[in-house]
Scaffold this active site. Sequence first.
Site, PDB file in Angstrom:
ATOM      1  N   CYS A  34      92.026  39.158  57.813  1.00 26.89           N
ATOM      2  CA  CYS A  34      91.209  38.462  58.807  1.00 26.89           C
ATOM      3  C   CYS A  34      91.346  36.946  58.633  1.00 26.89           C
ATOM      4  O   CYS A  34      91.294  36.436  57.502  1.00 26.89           O
ATOM      5  CB  CYS A  34      89.748  38.880  58.665  1.00 26.89           C
TER       6      CYS A  34
ATOM      7  N   CYS B  71      84.512  33.876  56.128  1.00 26.51           N
ATOM      8  CA  CYS B  71      83.192  34.351  55.696  1.00 26.51           C
ATOM      9  C   CYS B  71      83.176  34.450  54.167  1.00 26.51           C
ATOM     10  O   CYS B  71      83.980  35.190  53.575  1.00 26.51           O
ATOM     11  CB  CYS B  71      82.875  35.699  56.326  1.00 26.51           C
TER      12      CYS B  71
ATOM     13  N   CYS C  21      83.176  37.920  52.320  1.00 29.24           N
ATOM     14  CA  CYS C  21      84.009  39.022  52.796  1.00 29.24           C
ATOM     15  C   CYS C  21      85.351  39.142  52.067  1.00 29.24           C
ATOM     16  O   CYS C  21      86.169  38.214  52.107  1.00 29.24           O
ATOM     17  CB  CYS C  21      84.244  38.876  54.293  1.00 29.24           C
TER      18      CYS C  21
ATOM     19  N   CYS D 171      80.529  54.588  63.051  1.00 26.88           N
ATOM     20  CA  CYS D 171      80.848  53.192  63.358  1.00 26.88           C
ATOM     21  C   CYS D 171      82.253  52.862  62.876  1.00 26.88           C
ATOM     22  O   CYS D 171      82.626  53.197  61.754  1.00 26.88           O
ATOM     23  CB  CYS D 171      79.834  52.259  62.707  1.00 26.88           C
TER      24      CYS D 171
ATOM     25  N   CYS E 224      79.700  53.624  67.455  1.00 30.34           N
ATOM     26  CA  CYS E 224      79.434  52.199  67.293  1.00 30.34           C
ATOM     27  C   CYS E 224      80.731  51.516  66.879  1.00 30.34           C
ATOM     28  O   CYS E 224      81.582  52.131  66.228  1.00 30.34           O
ATOM     29  CB  CYS E 224      78.355  51.999  66.227  1.00 30.34           C
TER      30      CYS E 224
ATOM     31  N   CYS F 261      73.224  46.143  67.721  1.00 30.84           N
ATOM     32  CA  CYS F 261      72.999  46.290  66.279  1.00 30.84           C
ATOM     33  C   CYS F 261      73.286  44.941  65.636  1.00 30.84           C
ATOM     34  O   CYS F 261      74.428  44.475  65.644  1.00 30.84           O
ATOM     35  CB  CYS F 261      73.923  47.373  65.723  1.00 30.84           C
TER      36      CYS F 261
ATOM     37  N   ARG G 157      68.052  49.382  59.184  1.00 27.71           N
ATOM     38  CA  ARG G 157      69.089  50.093  58.433  1.00 27.71           C
ATOM     39  C   ARG G 157      69.254  49.522  57.022  1.00 27.71           C
ATOM     40  O   ARG G 157      69.573  48.346  56.860  1.00 27.71           O
ATOM     41  CB  ARG G 157      70.411  50.052  59.209  1.00 27.71           C
TER      42      ARG G 157
END
Length: 331
Positions: free
Chosen positions: A54, A58, A61, A98, A130, A190, A262
């Site tokens: 990616c 972040c 991550c 998901c 999802c 979400c 969640r």
Amino acid sequence: MTEIRNNWTREEIAEIYNSPVLDLMYKASTVHREYHNSSEVQVCTLLSVKTGGCPEDCSYCPQAARYHTDVKVHKLLPTEEVLSKAKEAKESGSTRFCMGAAWREVRDNRDFDRVLDMVKGVNGMGLEVCCTLGMLTEEQAQKLKDAGLYAYNHNLDTSEEHYDEIISTRTYDDRLDTLKNVRNAKISVCSGGIIGMGESDGDRVGMLHTLATLPEHPESVPVNALVPVEGTPLAEQPRVSVWEMVRMIATARIIMPKAMVRLSAGRVRMNMEEQALCFMAGANSIFAGDKLLTTPNPDVVQDEEMFQVLNLKPRKAFKGEASVKFEQIPL
């Protein structure tokens, strides 16, 4: 019934968040029982359909290309493999599936077309399907909706004030724009965040305030505890305590009563008693399976034992909806 409000002030939320923890849990538990069956917990499965590489930065991550972690990069999985994993998840008790892709944003290409096929297939199994694919336009959201997407995950991560300390490759407004596009396509929203990234209690309140003052509350609010990963800038962050998780979950439950709250990343570092406190505080969903995208998670056997000990039962898919029809859409 507790009033559904979208005009919360930060001061009101801070007063709730900072109240004595046992009083906070009692209030949250009371609100929870007004809107939900306290013995039901939804079991969800999260699969990384495209891992690593990616371009974002972040700080938490391990999938960011610029960090040196043990994550093995792989391209988009074959559709048949994803549908097989979804079938396994359903057979093991999950009612929401998901799919996550390590993309900065959705692009209109063959990979997105393949994700649409995956959505059609999982929807045809009767699962709440999802996706979390990064930023997307309203037109792309509509394509996902037309394919049968039930929910879209796009976390705020933290408060607007702390955001630049965590991410520089997209803005807070970018995230809010994606949530708006998802809502306009009539897809369930979400959105939650991560605690333990060096933020203050005020930042945690700020993130909850942003979510609770959206025109409509998210239907799902994931509360994640940072799982530090070697090679990322946040690798040395201390563990989040259970009481910090309880405060976040309980506050979210009180100010967004209808949402599924969640209990997400970080469960692997919590024992059964700590998780039970989170359920008492208003959490009513977990992610099952040995991984959450790339970070560890309790195994299915442990969760089955916990459900048995705590007398919890899995929540059905699409609960509370008047009528839901599933059709297997040809791929």
